[in-house]
Design an enzyme around this catalytic site. Structure first.
Site, PDB file in Angstrom:
ATOM      1  N   TYR A  49     -50.834  25.800  18.312  1.00 40.09           N
ATOM      2  CA  TYR A  49     -49.637  25.604  17.482  1.00 40.09           C
ATOM      3  C   TYR A  49     -49.828  24.502  16.437  1.00 40.09           C
ATOM      4  O   TYR A  49     -48.834  23.899  15.999  1.00 40.09           O
ATOM      5  CB  TYR A  49     -48.438  25.289  18.370  1.00 40.09           C
ATOM      6  CG  TYR A  49     -47.794  26.521  19.000  1.00 40.09           C
ATOM      7  CD1 TYR A  49     -47.110  27.457  18.210  1.00 40.09           C
ATOM      8  CD2 TYR A  49     -47.841  26.740  20.363  1.00 40.09           C
ATOM      9  CE1 TYR A  49     -46.508  28.571  18.779  1.00 40.09           C
ATOM     10  CE2 TYR A  49     -47.226  27.859  20.945  1.00 40.09           C
ATOM     11  CZ  TYR A  49     -46.569  28.766  20.136  1.00 40.09           C
ATOM     12  OH  TYR A  49     -45.961  29.869  20.690  1.00 40.09           O
ATOM     13  N   PHE A  57     -40.185  19.831  17.247  1.00 43.77           N
ATOM     14  CA  PHE A  57     -40.281  20.522  18.540  1.00 43.77           C
ATOM     15  C   PHE A  57     -41.721  20.655  19.051  1.00 43.77           C
ATOM     16  O   PHE A  57     -41.947  21.218  20.125  1.00 43.77           O
ATOM     17  CB  PHE A  57     -39.612  21.899  18.462  1.00 43.77           C
ATOM     18  CG  PHE A  57     -40.162  22.826  17.398  1.00 43.77           C
ATOM     19  CD1 PHE A  57     -41.322  23.559  17.609  1.00 43.77           C
ATOM     20  CD2 PHE A  57     -39.500  22.980  16.186  1.00 43.77           C
ATOM     21  CE1 PHE A  57     -41.823  24.418  16.643  1.00 43.77           C
ATOM     22  CE2 PHE A  57     -40.001  23.840  15.198  1.00 43.77           C
ATOM     23  CZ  PHE A  57     -41.167  24.554  15.440  1.00 43.77           C
ATOM     24  N   ARG A  85     -43.042  41.611  15.122  1.00 44.21           N
ATOM     25  CA  ARG A  85     -42.035  40.600  14.768  1.00 44.21           C
ATOM     26  C   ARG A  85     -40.626  41.198  14.868  1.00 44.21           C
ATOM     27  O   ARG A  85     -39.694  40.558  15.342  1.00 44.21           O
ATOM     28  CB  ARG A  85     -42.277  40.065  13.351  1.00 44.21           C
ATOM     29  CG  ARG A  85     -43.595  39.326  13.152  1.00 44.21           C
ATOM     30  CD  ARG A  85     -43.643  37.956  13.786  1.00 44.21           C
ATOM     31  NE  ARG A  85     -42.684  37.030  13.228  1.00 44.21           N
ATOM     32  CZ  ARG A  85     -42.597  35.746  13.566  1.00 44.21           C
ATOM     33  NH1 ARG A  85     -43.442  35.237  14.478  1.00 44.21           N
ATOM     34  NH2 ARG A  85     -41.706  34.963  13.040  1.00 44.21           N
ATOM     35  N   THR A  91     -36.310  33.910  16.343  1.00 36.74           N
ATOM     36  CA  THR A  91     -36.805  32.825  17.203  1.00 36.74           C
ATOM     37  C   THR A  91     -35.761  32.408  18.243  1.00 36.74           C
ATOM     38  O   THR A  91     -36.079  32.233  19.419  1.00 36.74           O
ATOM     39  CB  THR A  91     -37.167  31.599  16.330  1.00 36.74           C
ATOM     40  OG1 THR A  91     -38.059  32.030  15.301  1.00 36.74           O
ATOM     41  CG2 THR A  91     -37.825  30.506  17.159  1.00 36.74           C
ATOM     42  N   ARG A 102     -36.434  39.244  22.523  1.00 33.71           N
ATOM     43  CA  ARG A 102     -35.845  37.909  22.684  1.00 33.71           C
ATOM     44  C   ARG A 102     -34.354  37.979  23.013  1.00 33.71           C
ATOM     45  O   ARG A 102     -33.836  37.145  23.761  1.00 33.71           O
ATOM     46  CB  ARG A 102     -36.126  37.064  21.437  1.00 33.71           C
ATOM     47  CG  ARG A 102     -37.572  36.570  21.400  1.00 33.71           C
ATOM     48  CD  ARG A 102     -37.964  36.035  20.065  1.00 33.71           C
ATOM     49  NE  ARG A 102     -39.202  35.249  20.117  1.00 33.71           N
ATOM     50  CZ  ARG A 102     -39.815  34.772  19.035  1.00 33.71           C
ATOM     51  NH1 ARG A 102     -39.315  34.999  17.832  1.00 33.71           N
ATOM     52  NH2 ARG A 102     -40.917  34.066  19.157  1.00 33.71           N
ATOM     53  N   HIS A 115     -44.498  35.462  21.806  1.00 31.58           N
ATOM     54  CA  HIS A 115     -45.028  35.011  20.519  1.00 31.58           C
ATOM     55  C   HIS A 115     -45.676  36.213  19.855  1.00 31.58           C
ATOM     56  O   HIS A 115     -46.297  37.029  20.534  1.00 31.58           O
ATOM     57  CB  HIS A 115     -46.101  33.929  20.726  1.00 31.58           C
ATOM     58  CG  HIS A 115     -46.921  33.675  19.486  1.00 31.58           C
ATOM     59  ND1 HIS A 115     -46.545  32.762  18.530  1.00 31.58           N
ATOM     60  CD2 HIS A 115     -48.061  34.259  19.029  1.00 31.58           C
ATOM     61  CE1 HIS A 115     -47.434  32.788  17.545  1.00 31.58           C
ATOM     62  NE2 HIS A 115     -48.369  33.684  17.827  1.00 31.58           N
TER      63      HIS A 115
HETATM   64  N1  UDP Z   1     -39.400  26.468  18.716  1.00 30.97           N
HETATM   65  C1  UDP Z   1     -38.607  25.515  19.325  1.00 30.97           C
HETATM   66  N2  UDP Z   1     -37.563  24.964  18.612  1.00 30.97           N
HETATM   67  C2  UDP Z   1     -37.306  25.320  17.328  1.00 30.97           C
HETATM   68  C3  UDP Z   1     -38.118  26.283  16.706  1.00 30.97           C
HETATM   69  C4  UDP Z   1     -39.154  26.837  17.432  1.00 30.97           C
HETATM   70  O1  UDP Z   1     -38.817  25.163  20.484  1.00 30.97           O
HETATM   71  O2  UDP Z   1     -36.355  24.784  16.730  1.00 30.97           O
HETATM   72  C5  UDP Z   1     -40.531  27.065  19.470  1.00 30.97           C
HETATM   73  C6  UDP Z   1     -40.243  28.500  19.908  1.00 30.97           C
HETATM   74  O3  UDP Z   1     -40.853  28.709  21.171  1.00 30.97           O
HETATM   75  C7  UDP Z   1     -40.937  29.285  18.804  1.00 30.97           C
HETATM   76  C8  UDP Z   1     -42.168  28.416  18.521  1.00 30.97           C
HETATM   77  O4  UDP Z   1     -41.686  27.089  18.655  1.00 30.97           O
HETATM   78  O5  UDP Z   1     -41.246  30.594  19.213  1.00 30.97           O
HETATM   79  C9  UDP Z   1     -42.798  28.592  17.165  1.00 30.97           C
HETATM   80  O6  UDP Z   1     -41.798  28.419  16.185  1.00 30.97           O
HETATM   81  P1  UDP Z   1     -41.683  29.417  14.943  1.00 30.97           P
HETATM   82  O7  UDP Z   1     -40.733  28.816  13.981  1.00 30.97           O
HETATM   83  O8  UDP Z   1     -43.047  29.737  14.455  1.00 30.97           O
HETATM   84  O9  UDP Z   1     -40.979  30.708  15.592  1.00 30.97           O
HETATM   85  P2  UDP Z   1     -41.539  32.180  15.888  1.00 30.97           P
HETATM   86  O10 UDP Z   1     -42.551  32.512  14.829  1.00 30.97           O
HETATM   87  O11 UDP Z   1     -42.155  32.134  17.277  1.00 30.97           O
HETATM   88  O12 UDP Z   1     -40.327  33.057  15.840  1.00 30.97           O
HETATM   89 MG    MG Z   2     -44.205  31.436  14.147  1.00 40.42          MG
END
Ligand code: UDP
Ligand code: MG
Length: 140
Positions: A49, A57, A85, A91, A102, A115
């Site tokens: 990550y 976060f 996606r 998210t 989700r 993910h």
């Molecule tokens: N995440 C979190 N808090 C936030 C945003 C994201 O804990 O406010 C975590 C969540 O598990 C997410 C991951 O970080 O899936 C990666 O964030 P991203 O914005 O890339 O979201 P994704 O692509 O997974 O939808």
């Molecule tokens: Mg992401």
């Protein structure tokens, strides 16, 4: 044909949702190319990550992602990246559309069960993070 990396996060594995999540993808035309169950170290979660290292976060997320086993897989299909996606949903499970993974299974904005790579560039980095050339070549 396109390939993408999918993870079933610790909340999905611990609640016995591996089969349901994979079925959701298979029923929507995606094929499993490679698959494994692993547990990331904190350092490995931070590396995976790394694009989020400045985000508030990042620390919690990488603690969470190294807190228990996950399932990593490479899925293949037409427009696999965008399709995954779409099937995952937003998210934050509270914002995710009805019927998405989700929405169905996510617990909160962090523990959101899955993910999926967000672009071809991400998929090109994330697939070799988990899978060797050998594992990908011998999958057909
Ligand atoms: N995440 C979190 N808090 C936030 C945003 C994201 O804990 O406010 C975590 C969540 O598990 C997410 C991951 O970080 O899936 C990666 O964030 P991203 O914005 O890339 O979201 P994704 O692509 O997974 O939808
Ligand atoms: Mg992401």
């Amino acid at each position: 044909m396109e390939r993408t990396l999918v993870l079933i996060k610790p909340d999905g594995v611990s609640r016995n949702l591996i089969g349901k999540v994979i079925a959701h993808f298979e029923e929507n035309g995606l094929r499993v190319v490679a698959l494994k169950k692993v547990r990331l170290t904190k350092e490995q979660a931070k590396a995976f990550y790394i694009v989020h290292k400045e985000r508030p976060f990042y620390e919690d997320l990488t603690n969470y992602m190294s807190s228990g086993p996950i399932v990593a897989m490479v899925l293949e299909g037409e427009n696999a990246i965008a399709k995954v996606r779409e099937l995952m949903g937003a998210t934050d499970p509270a914002q995710a559309k009805e019927g998405t993974i989700r929405k169905l299974y996510g617990l909160d904005k962090e523990k959101n069960t899955v993910h999926g790579s967000d672009s071809p560039e991400s998929a090109s980095r994330e697939i070799p993070f988990f899978f060797s050339e050998f594992e990908l070549m011998n999958a057909e």
